[in-house]
Design a protein around this motif. Structure first.
Motif, short mmCIF file in Angstrom:
data_model
loop_
_atom_site.label_atom_id
_atom_site.label_comp_id
_atom_site.label_asym_id
_atom_site.label_seq_id
_atom_site.Cartn_x
_atom_site.Cartn_y
_atom_site.Cartn_z
N PHE A 159 1.12 -1.15 -0.13
CA PHE A 159 -0.18 0.17 -0.33
C PHE A 159 0.96 1.24 0.13
O PHE A 159 0.20 2.68 0.09
CB PHE A 159 -0.93 -0.08 1.01
CG PHE A 159 -1.99 -1.32 1.42
CD1 PHE A 159 -3.03 -1.59 0.53
CD2 PHE A 159 -1.63 -2.07 2.21
CE1 PHE A 159 -3.94 -2.33 0.54
CE2 PHE A 159 -2.25 -3.67 2.53
CZ PHE A 159 -3.40 -3.66 1.78
N ILE A 160 2.00 1.44 0.58
CA ILE A 160 2.52 2.53 0.81
C ILE A 160 4.20 2.38 -0.84
O ILE A 160 4.19 4.12 -1.48
CB ILE A 160 3.69 2.65 1.54
CG1 ILE A 160 2.95 1.59 2.91
CG2 ILE A 160 4.56 3.48 1.47
CD1 ILE A 160 1.46 3.04 3.58
N SER A 161 4.46 1.45 -1.02
CA SER A 161 5.42 1.93 -2.50
C SER A 161 4.21 1.76 -3.63
O SER A 161 3.84 1.32 -4.15
CB SER A 161 6.22 0.69 -2.38
OG SER A 161 6.71 0.19 -1.50
N GLN A 162 5.38 2.73 -4.59
CA GLN A 162 4.92 3.54 -6.13
C GLN A 162 4.58 1.98 -6.94
O GLN A 162 5.87 1.07 -6.68
CB GLN A 162 5.51 4.36 -6.50
CG GLN A 162 4.57 5.39 -7.89
CD GLN A 162 5.80 6.40 -8.07
OE1 GLN A 162 7.08 6.48 -8.18
NE2 GLN A 162 5.08 7.51 -8.75
N GLY A 163 4.04 1.24 -7.07
CA GLY A 163 3.98 0.74 -8.07
C GLY A 163 2.45 0.32 -8.91
O GLY A 163 1.32 -0.11 -7.45
N GLY A 164 1.50 0.02 -9.46
CA GLY A 164 0.44 -0.27 -9.52
C GLY A 164 -0.24 -1.65 -9.79
O GLY A 164 -0.95 -1.34 -9.03
N SER A 165 0.96 -2.65 -9.93
CA SER A 165 0.10 -3.82 -10.03
C SER A 165 0.38 -3.91 -8.70
O SER A 165 -0.96 -5.13 -8.23
CB SER A 165 1.28 -4.83 -11.24
OG SER A 165 1.74 -4.28 -11.90
N ALA A 166 1.61 -3.96 -7.64
CA ALA A 166 0.92 -4.43 -6.64
C ALA A 166 0.43 -4.01 -5.34
O ALA A 166 -0.08 -4.61 -5.01
CB ALA A 166 2.74 -3.69 -5.75
N LEU A 167 -0.26 -2.65 -6.02
CA LEU A 167 -1.42 -1.55 -5.45
C LEU A 167 -2.89 -2.03 -5.21
O LEU A 167 -3.09 -2.69 -4.52
CB LEU A 167 -0.96 -0.39 -5.92
CG LEU A 167 -1.60 0.71 -4.68
CD1 LEU A 167 -1.79 0.49 -3.68
CD2 LEU A 167 -1.72 1.74 -5.61
N ILE A 168 -2.66 -2.88 -6.66
CA ILE A 168 -3.83 -3.35 -7.37
C ILE A 168 -4.22 -4.58 -6.47
O ILE A 168 -5.41 -5.19 -5.98
CB ILE A 168 -4.46 -3.29 -8.74
CG1 ILE A 168 -4.54 -1.75 -9.49
CG2 ILE A 168 -5.40 -4.01 -9.12
CD1 ILE A 168 -5.53 -1.25 -9.44
N THR A 169 -3.34 -5.41 -6.48
CA THR A 169 -3.02 -6.32 -6.31
C THR A 169 -3.62 -6.91 -4.20
O THR A 169 -4.63 -7.11 -4.04
CB THR A 169 -2.14 -7.32 -5.91
OG1 THR A 169 -2.04 -7.97 -7.09
CG2 THR A 169 -2.15 -9.00 -5.38
N ASN A 170 -2.60 -5.58 -3.89
CA ASN A 170 -3.45 -5.66 -2.24
C ASN A 170 -4.69 -4.88 -2.24
O ASN A 170 -5.22 -5.38 -1.03
CB ASN A 170 -2.21 -4.78 -1.91
CG ASN A 170 -0.76 -5.07 -1.95
OD1 ASN A 170 -0.54 -5.87 -1.83
ND2 ASN A 170 0.25 -4.01 -1.70
N MET A 171 -4.88 -3.90 -3.08
CA MET A 171 -6.70 -3.48 -2.32
C MET A 171 -7.15 -4.22 -3.03
O MET A 171 -8.56 -4.93 -2.27
CB MET A 171 -6.78 -2.53 -3.47
CG MET A 171 -5.67 -1.40 -3.43
SD MET A 171 -6.54 0.09 -2.25
CE MET A 171 -7.33 0.49 -2.58
N MET A 172 -6.80 -5.37 -3.91
CA MET A 172 -7.90 -6.39 -4.20
C MET A 172 -8.10 -8.30 -2.58
O MET A 172 -8.98 -8.43 -2.68
CB MET A 172 -7.66 -7.17 -5.43
CG MET A 172 -8.13 -6.42 -6.96
SD MET A 172 -7.59 -7.19 -8.46
CE MET A 172 -9.26 -8.50 -7.87
N CYS A 173 -7.02 -8.52 -2.43
CA CYS A 173 -6.87 -9.41 -1.32
C CYS A 173 -7.93 -8.32 -0.11
O CYS A 173 -8.40 -8.82 0.72
CB CYS A 173 -5.71 -8.92 -0.83
SG CYS A 173 -4.72 -10.14 -2.19
#
Length: 434
Positions: free
Chosen positions: A373-387
């Motif tokens: 949720f903190i690091s810049q980067g869309g792929s990881a952020l989207i996955t974290n949100m979906m989790c």
């Protein structure tokens, strides 16, 4: 009296709401923390900087919130049906990226892990983490129902161990394809994430400790042997496929200030930045130590330098609350499918948090694992949100009936998709569900 009744009714309505407010409010707090940090790191740090990275980060969060809401709609039955479809779609993307990977990013990072579409990049292995967790949850649920049907508790220990071994091999068989494909991408860090997710799910799967304990001891022994070979006999590891850059990361971890002009530069600078923040930090946008890639993998160094020990501790507290809310959701449901998925998600977040912060302060070797949720980067952020959306779906659907689900547009579309895919015609995919 009426005022007391009204207050009691509001509290009662809040506790009976379909929304997991503690979980979702913690997510919003992490989003705010992330936006402030990315703004400070990508804009305030430089004299001539653009707001575009911060705006893009905010845009990914907005997309993520939509996906959180959509994931919340999915009930148990729909997730169960979606599991194999999501898993094989994820494998397809992992194969595809080996062919159509971004050449520029591959040359810069050494990993063939990203698609490039226009000015945007996408890392399918991040999305595969969630798909893998859902599929593992389905396998654990199948195993739990098998054990209940045949009377596992009444079986002899020898028979229990035999059944557990067969299930463990099944988990390994489903885990091997994504791990191998990630290795072919030359992304060792992501492979470690998949391994840790598997370990977390095994711990809650019901497998006997007669298997788990010896397996854990063997893995620990292999790790110590590997560390010994890294230090004293690298030729053998080179013959096994290990690469020089991986040894460089180990060297910089063991001696971060020994070769600061090259291999240890990033880590040594990160440690200096973290220490320079002291108790309260230097303030928003005040940077005195240069750290490469501090907007993504090394973003914790920005937090420590700007906000000090207090600000860093606040972030870790938010992570503790997030994980507590997820574990609490798992405890409240008597469902092996949900429990296994939450265990996988908690392990995913915990490993990312521990590894990212640990490597930033020199406790663990450097990897390309972002801070959730903190690091810049869309792929990881989207996955974290979906989790988070998946965990929130537990409470959102707990009082819903099948009739309610059939009236939900998202569920209807998802079930139609799984029906048309018809993956369960294959014999190795179980068809029964509860």
């Amino acid at each position: 009296m009426d005022m007391k009744r009204s207050k009691y009714q509001r509290v009662k309505n809040l506790t009976q709401t379909r929304y997991d407010f503690p979980l979702l409010l913690t997510l919003l707090a992490l989003m705010l923390y992330s936006m402030i940090t990315v703004f400070s790191t990508t804009y305030l740090q430089y004299e001539e900087a653009s707001l575009l990275p911060t705006l893009m980060h905010g845009a990914w969060f907005l997309v993520g919130l939509v996906l959180v809401y959509l994931m919340m709609q999915l009930d148990r039955k729909t997730l169960f049906r979606l599991a194999p479809l999501a898993y094989f779609f994820g494998l397809f993307l992992l194969i595809l990226v080996l062919i159509f990977y971004d050449r520029g990013l591959a040359q810069a990072s050494g990993a063939r892990s990203w698609f490039s579409i226009g000015g945007l990049t996408f890392q399918p292995s991040e999305l595969m983490k969630l798909f893998y967790i859902i599929m593992m949850g389905r396998l654990v649920d199948d195993y739990t129902r098998d054990c209940n049907r045949i009377g596992y508790d009444a079986m002899a220990v020898r028979d229990q161990v035999g059944l557990d071994w067969r299930f463990l091999l099944k988990l390994f068989a489903w885990s091997l394809p994504p791990m191998l494909l990630v290795v072919l991408q030359n992304d060792f860090g992501t492979m470690l994430v998949f391994m840790m997710i598997l370990v977390g799910i095994i711990f809650v799967s019901g497998i006997s400790w007669h298997i788990i304990l010896p397996t854990f001891l063997v893995i620990t022994l292999l790790f110590l042997i590997l560390l010994f070979l890294v230090v004293y006999d690298r030729d053998l590891l080179l013959n096994l496929g290990f690469q020089d850059y991986q040894f460089s990361r180990i060297d910089s971890w063991l001696a971060p200030f020994e070769n600061t002009a090259s291999e240890s530069y990033q880590l040594s600078q990160s440690i200096k930045a973290v220490g320079s923040g002291k108790m309260f930090g230097k303030g928003l946008g005040n940077f005195e130590v240069y750290v490469p890639v501090r907007e993504s993998d090394m973003i914790f160094s920005s937090i420590a330098e700007n906000f000090g020990f207090i600000g860093s501790s606040l972030l870790i507290l938010l992570y503790f609350i997030l994980i507590y809310c997820m574990i609490s959701a798992a405890f409240k449901t008597n469902d092996s499918f949900y429990v296994a998925m939450v265990a996988g998600i908690v392990t995913l977040f915990a490993f990312h948090i521990i590894e990212n912060i640990g490597m930033t302060i020199g406790l663990l070797p450097l990897t390309g694992i972002p801070l959730p949720f903190i690091s810049q980067g869309g792929s990881a952020l989207i996955t974290n949100m979906m989790c988070v959306g998946l965990v929130a779906s537990i409470r959102y659907n707990e009082r819903q009936t099948e009739k309610d689900h059939q009236q939900n547009l998202v569920i209807r579309l998802a079930r139609k998709l799984t029906k048309e895919a018809n993956l369960e015609r294959f014999r190795f995919i179980r068809t029964e569900e509860v």
